[in-house]
Structure formats: C-alpha cells, structure tokens
Design a protein around this motif. Sequence first.
Motif, PDB file in Angstrom:
ATOM      1  N   HIS A  94     -14.283 -15.189  -8.218  1.00 63.03           N
ATOM      2  CA  HIS A  94     -14.809 -15.089  -6.855  1.00 63.03           C
ATOM      3  C   HIS A  94     -13.945 -15.840  -5.833  1.00 63.03           C
ATOM      4  CE1 HIS A  94     -16.451 -18.782  -8.400  1.00 63.03           C
ATOM      5  NE2 HIS A  94     -16.732 -19.153  -7.176  1.00 63.03           N
ATOM      6  N   GLN A  95     -12.861 -16.456  -6.295  1.00 64.34           N
ATOM      7  CA  GLN A  95     -11.952 -17.135  -5.364  1.00 64.34           C
ATOM      8  C   GLN A  95     -10.648 -16.330  -5.172  1.00 64.34           C
ATOM      9  OE1 GLN A  95     -13.681 -20.243  -7.816  1.00 64.34           O
ATOM     10  NE2 GLN A  95     -12.041 -21.458  -6.941  1.00 64.34           N
ATOM     11  N   VAL A  96     -10.688 -15.078  -5.605  1.00 63.43           N
ATOM     12  CA  VAL A  96      -9.490 -14.257  -5.617  1.00 63.43           C
ATOM     13  C   VAL A  96      -9.597 -13.124  -4.592  1.00 63.43           C
ATOM     14  CG1 VAL A  96      -8.526 -12.447  -7.073  1.00 63.43           C
ATOM     15  CG2 VAL A  96      -8.682 -14.757  -7.945  1.00 63.43           C
ATOM     16  N   VAL A  97      -8.505 -12.846  -3.923  1.00 59.61           N
ATOM     17  CA  VAL A  97      -8.488 -11.807  -2.894  1.00 59.61           C
ATOM     18  C   VAL A  97      -7.300 -10.875  -3.128  1.00 59.61           C
ATOM     19  CG1 VAL A  97      -7.826 -11.574  -0.454  1.00 59.61           C
ATOM     20  CG2 VAL A  97      -9.781 -12.980  -1.063  1.00 59.61           C
ATOM     21  N   PHE A  98      -7.503  -9.598  -2.799  1.00 63.09           N
ATOM     22  CA  PHE A  98      -6.462  -8.586  -2.940  1.00 63.09           C
ATOM     23  C   PHE A  98      -5.981  -8.224  -1.537  1.00 63.09           C
ATOM     24  CE2 PHE A  98      -5.910  -3.826  -4.036  1.00 63.09           C
ATOM     25  CZ  PHE A  98      -4.607  -4.014  -4.463  1.00 63.09           C
ATOM     26  N   VAL A  99      -4.696  -8.424  -1.264  1.00 64.53           N
ATOM     27  CA  VAL A  99      -4.142  -8.055   0.041  1.00 64.53           C
ATOM     28  C   VAL A  99      -3.159  -6.909  -0.146  1.00 64.53           C
ATOM     29  CG1 VAL A  99      -2.600  -8.794   1.929  1.00 64.53           C
ATOM     30  CG2 VAL A  99      -4.460 -10.281   1.188  1.00 64.53           C
ATOM     31  N   THR A 100      -3.422  -5.799   0.560  1.00 61.09           N
ATOM     32  CA  THR A 100      -2.447  -4.701   0.541  1.00 61.09           C
ATOM     33  C   THR A 100      -1.638  -4.788   1.834  1.00 61.09           C
ATOM     34  OG1 THR A 100      -4.247  -3.261   1.286  1.00 61.09           O
ATOM     35  CG2 THR A 100      -3.646  -3.130  -1.015  1.00 61.09           C
ATOM     36  N   SER A 101      -0.311  -4.817   1.673  1.00 59.26           N
ATOM     37  CA  SER A 101       0.581  -5.008   2.822  1.00 59.26           C
ATOM     38  C   SER A 101       1.142  -3.654   3.295  1.00 59.26           C
ATOM     39  CB  SER A 101       1.721  -5.952   2.439  1.00 59.26           C
ATOM     40  OG  SER A 101       2.457  -5.418   1.368  1.00 59.26           O
ATOM     41  N   MET A 102       1.898  -3.704   4.368  1.00 59.02           N
ATOM     42  CA  MET A 102       2.637  -2.550   4.931  1.00 59.02           C
ATOM     43  C   MET A 102       1.733  -1.545   5.638  1.00 59.02           C
ATOM     44  SD  MET A 102       5.740  -3.270   3.904  1.00 59.02           S
ATOM     45  CE  MET A 102       6.343  -4.545   2.791  1.00 59.02           C
ATOM     46  N   ILE A 129       0.836  -1.202   0.000  1.00 61.56           N
ATOM     47  CA  ILE A 129       0.000   0.000   0.000  1.00 61.56           C
ATOM     48  C   ILE A 129       0.874   1.258   0.000  1.00 61.56           C
ATOM     49  CG2 ILE A 129      -0.295   0.227   2.535  1.00 61.56           C
ATOM     50  CD1 ILE A 129      -3.114   0.604  -0.031  1.00 61.56           C
ATOM     51  N   THR A 130       2.098   1.124   0.533  1.00 62.22           N
ATOM     52  CA  THR A 130       3.018   2.268   0.576  1.00 62.22           C
ATOM     53  C   THR A 130       3.499   2.668  -0.821  1.00 62.22           C
ATOM     54  OG1 THR A 130       4.641   0.593   1.148  1.00 62.22           O
ATOM     55  CG2 THR A 130       3.912   2.010   2.939  1.00 62.22           C
ATOM     56  N   ASP A 131       3.325   1.784  -1.801  1.00 60.89           N
ATOM     57  CA  ASP A 131       3.727   2.113  -3.178  1.00 60.89           C
ATOM     58  C   ASP A 131       2.704   2.992  -3.884  1.00 60.89           C
ATOM     59  OD1 ASP A 131       5.898   0.558  -2.826  1.00 60.89           O
ATOM     60  OD2 ASP A 131       5.410  -0.917  -4.376  1.00 60.89           O
ATOM     61  N   GLY A 132       1.523   3.100  -3.286  1.00 63.84           N
ATOM     62  CA  GLY A 132       0.485   3.873  -3.958  1.00 63.84           C
ATOM     63  C   GLY A 132      -0.049   3.126  -5.175  1.00 63.84           C
ATOM     64  N   ARG A 133      -0.158   3.832  -6.257  1.00 63.46           N
ATOM     65  CA  ARG A 133      -0.761   3.256  -7.456  1.00 63.46           C
ATOM     66  C   ARG A 133       0.078   2.133  -8.047  1.00 63.46           C
ATOM     67  NH1 ARG A 133      -4.721   6.290  -9.428  1.00 63.46           N
ATOM     68  NH2 ARG A 133      -5.159   8.080  -8.110  1.00 63.46           N
ATOM     69  N   PHE A 134      -0.563   1.325  -8.855  1.00 61.62           N
ATOM     70  CA  PHE A 134       0.156   0.226  -9.504  1.00 61.62           C
ATOM     71  C   PHE A 134       1.087   0.774 -10.569  1.00 61.62           C
ATOM     72  CE2 PHE A 134      -2.312  -3.904  -8.929  1.00 61.62           C
ATOM     73  CZ  PHE A 134      -2.716  -3.543  -7.670  1.00 61.62           C
ATOM     74  N   GLY A 135       2.340   0.347 -10.511  1.00 65.63           N
ATOM     75  CA  GLY A 135       3.269   0.740 -11.562  1.00 65.63           C
ATOM     76  C   GLY A 135       4.226  -0.405 -11.788  1.00 65.63           C
TER      77      GLY A 135
END
Length: 229
Positions: A123-131, A97-103
């Motif tokens: 529907h079996q997929v999850v997004f985890v934002t770390s930090m 999450i500290t990276d901000g946008r996807f690049g």
Amino acid sequence: MTGAEIVILLIGPHGSGKTSFIKCVTGSTTDVAPTTRCRDYRANVDGNAFRLIDTPGLDDLPAGNLSILKDIVQTLEVLGSSKGPIDVNGAIFFHRITDGRFGGSARSNLDVFKQICGTKFAHQVVFVTSMWNKPSPLGQENYQRLSDELRQKYFSIGTGPGTAFPFGNKAEDAKKVLKYFGDRNKREMRELLLAQEVKRSGTSLSGVRRTSAGREIMQASNRGFCTLF
Ligand SMILES: Nc1nc2c(ncn2[C@@H]2O[C@H](COP(=O)(O)OP(=O)(O)OP(=O)(O)O)[C@@H](O)[C@H]2O)c(=O)[nH]1
Ligand SMILES: [Mg+2]
C-alpha cells in the motif's frame, strides 16, 4: 537526516522518466542524463519535506543489476543511522506509456521491484506511467485505458492493484504523486523488504544476492531474459 522527511525510492527501466520526475519537483535546471549511481534529492511539496532516491535503470546483466541493488542498499545505509538503513516510506515504479505493454527490461525491472518492496509494503507503492505528453501511433486517448490495463494486469503487489498516476514531464503531475504520499498516514508505514533482509544477510554483495530481490535477479538470468514474454 530528519525523521520528518518522507523517503521515496524511484525504480524503473532506463529512460522511463525517474530523473525527469525528480527534476520537475526539485526545480533543477540541469539536463537529465542516464543515471549511473543512486543519488538522493530533497524536495518540498505541499508542506511536506521529501527525500527522493533516484536509481539507475536495471538492465539484463545480472552482475550490473546486483551492483545496482547493492548501491540502493548502501544509499539507504548512508542515509540511515546506527540503527540501520533509513526507513523508506514509499516506492514508485515508472513505465513509459508509449511502450504499451510490459516487455523486456520493463517486466524484469518490475519483478525485481516487487521483491525489493515485498507484499507488506504494497500500500506504499505507486505506479507512474510517463510520456503522457508524447503523441502515440495508438492515439493518446488510449493512454488511460492502457494505463488501467497495465496496472490491473501487472501491478498488483500483495492484495490488489496499486495506485497509478500519469506523468507528462510536468511539475504538477509529479507533485500530485508526492502529495499522495504526503497525505498518507506515516504511522501505518511498513518496512521495505530489502531493508529488512539486509539487516540479516548483510550489505556485502553476497548478502545482497541472498535477498529476495537479489535472488530474483539471479533467477531471471538463469531463466533467460527473453523467455519471460
Ligand atoms: N516527453 C516526455 N519526455 C520525457 C518524459 N519523462 C522523461 N522524458 C525524457 O526521456 C528521456 C529519459 O528520461 P530520464 O528522466 O533520464 O529517465 P530515467 O528513468 O531517469 O533513465 P535512467 O537514468 O537511464 O534509468 C529524457 O530525454 C527525458 O527528457 C515525459 O513524461 N515526457
Ligand atoms: Mg535517471
């Protein structure tokens, strides 16, 4: 290998927290180091047995990325049976999450991830934002807003945005994610696109290159990594 285990594949750029997440739920005390080969780990959370498949972060070299893809396929094969690769019940995509946008590599990892999963697996997929436990020049209070924005903008696979979870290198954060998978009805589970495709194309490097994820890796290298952003 017992059929009762819930098998989860972890994918994301280098340093996005995949191995740390696993360490949090296995209770391992060894230091995390960059992952160079796929490896599976057992964990028990909330009465459910999990098999977590850790993968190296993809980078910008197609040859390296294809060999990681082949490693993923071979790991699924080794954990599988004579009937074919093991059924994967869920997949997690990691992003700092500290990276901000996807690049850069985050975006290219996501594009490959989508092709590994396929839309029917959405529907079996999850997004985890770390930090989440790291301070940010943008202010930590913005993490939730940013996470929602990233999920809506980039993380739709199939019909809609996926489910997102925060991770701050804490066991309780990782357990919430696994509990989500444990609570889902396993009978509704669909097969990973990559697993379906290698049944037809074979698990050799050329077979893996012919899968949707393999083609995505080759196309990204033809497009030129940096022009994506
Ligand atoms: N503060 C904080 N540090 C984290 C978090 N997740 C991972 N780290 C640290 O970030 C570094 C990289 O984490 P890893 O778990 O190795 O990341 P990875 O996705 O497995 O990386 P590769 O194996 O290279 O693909 C390590 O020093 C971790 O301790 C987090 O949520 N918060
Ligand atoms: Mg790792």
